[in-house]
Scaffold this motif. Structure first.
Motif, mmCIF file in Angstrom:
data_model
loop_
_atom_site.group_PDB
_atom_site.id
_atom_site.type_symbol
_atom_site.label_atom_id
_atom_site.label_comp_id
_atom_site.label_asym_id
_atom_site.label_seq_id
_atom_site.Cartn_x
_atom_site.Cartn_y
_atom_site.Cartn_z
ATOM 1 N N GLN A 56 6.847 -3.115 10.963
ATOM 2 C CA GLN A 56 5.443 -3.189 11.349
ATOM 3 C C GLN A 56 4.583 -2.508 10.295
ATOM 4 O O GLN A 56 4.719 -1.309 10.054
ATOM 5 N N LYS A 57 3.693 -3.274 9.663
ATOM 6 C CA LYS A 57 2.783 -2.685 8.675
ATOM 7 C C LYS A 57 1.808 -1.745 9.378
ATOM 8 O O LYS A 57 1.320 -2.050 10.461
ATOM 9 N N ASP A 96 5.082 -0.814 1.133
ATOM 10 C CA ASP A 96 4.942 -2.246 1.367
ATOM 11 C C ASP A 96 5.621 -3.077 0.282
ATOM 12 O O ASP A 96 6.213 -4.131 0.565
ATOM 13 N N THR A 146 4.983 0.433 5.586
ATOM 14 C CA THR A 146 5.521 -0.300 6.729
ATOM 15 C C THR A 146 6.449 0.606 7.513
ATOM 16 O O THR A 146 7.296 1.290 6.933
#
Length: 205
Positions: free
Chosen positions: A62-63, A88, A69
Motif C-alpha cells: 500500500q503506497k 517506491d 510503500t
C-alpha cells in the motif's frame, strides 16, 4: 539453523547476485528469471522468509503517498505480523518482474495442501541455491561465500541494525520475537553497540 552464524551480503556481493540472475539455468524462461530477481529484491529489502516472499499477495503493498510503500502480512511460519516500509522505486522494480495482474505477484495460485506448498517453496529454494552458484560469491578473504535464501533475510537485519534501529523494532520488522532476534543476531547487535559507543566517545571529546 539457529546456532549458525548468520551471513549478510555486502552491497558488492548483492550487486553480483542480482546480475547472476540472468544466467540461472534452472529458471527455464525469461519470465521466471525476472520473477527470481524480483523475489531476491523483495527479500533483501524486507527480510521476508522465502515462503512469505514467493506467495505474497499484491494487496499487501500500500503506497503511503510520501514516496514509500507499506507492506503488511503475517508470517506463515509463526503467524507474527510483519510491517515494513520500502521506497517506491524498489517496489516498482519488484513489480516489474512480477505477474502483471492477479492476486499473487510470483505464482498463479498458492496450493492449499501443505505437501504441494512445500514442493513449491522447495523449487524456489533450489533456484536460490543455483543463483548463488552462478554468482560464485566470495568473502573479503577470497573464500567462497555459500549463499542461500536465508542470507537475504540476514542482510536486511544486518542493514537495519547498522542503521541504528533498536533490536525490538527489527524483531517486529521481520516477524520474530525479541528473544529470538537478540539471540540469533547477538554478534551484530554487540558490534552495533560498540560502534555507537565509539561515536559517543568522539562526540564527548
Amino acid at each position: 539453523f539457529r546456532s549458525q552464524q548468520p551471513k549478510a551480503l555486502t552491497y558488492a556481493q548483492f550487486a553480483i547476485l542480482l546480475a547472476a540472475g540472468a544466467s540461472v539455468n534452472g529458471a527455464t524462461t525469461d519470465d521466471q528469471r525476472r520473477k527470481l530477481r524480483s523475489v531476491v529484491l523483495l527479500m533483501r529489502w524486507t527480510g521476508l522468509a522465502i515462503r512469505d516472499a514467493v506467495t505474497i499477495e499484491r494487496a499487501r503493498f500500500q503506497k503511503n503517498g510520501n514516496g514509500f510503500t507499506n507492506l503488511f502480512l503475517h508470517r506463515a511460519k509463526t503467524g507474527h505480523p510483519v510491517y515494513c516500509t520500502l521506497r517506491d522505486e524498489i517496489v516498482t522494480e519488484i513489480f516489474a518482474g512480477a505477474n502483471s495482474e492477479g492476486r499473487w505477484l510470483f505464482v498463479d495460485s498458492v496450493p492449499s495442501g501443505e505437501r504441494e506448498l512445500d514442493n513449491l517453496i522447495r523449487v524456489w529454494g533450489n533456484l536460490m541455491t543455483k543463483l548463488g552458484r552462478v554468482a560464485d560469491l566470495r568473502d573479503e578473504n577470497g573464500q567462497p561465500f555459500h549463499f542461500g535464501s536465508h542470507c537475504l533475510r540476514h542482510t536486511f537485519v544486518f542493514w537495519c541494525l547498522n542503521k541504528g534501529m533498536p533490536t525490538e523494532d527489527v524483531a517486529m520488522l521481520i516477524g520474530d520475537s525479541l528473544p529470538i532476534t537478540a539471540q540469533h543476531y547477538s554478534a551484530w547487535i554487540v558490534g552495533r553497540q560498540e560502534r555507537l559507543s565509539e561515536r559517543m566517545i568522539q562526540a564527548l571529546r
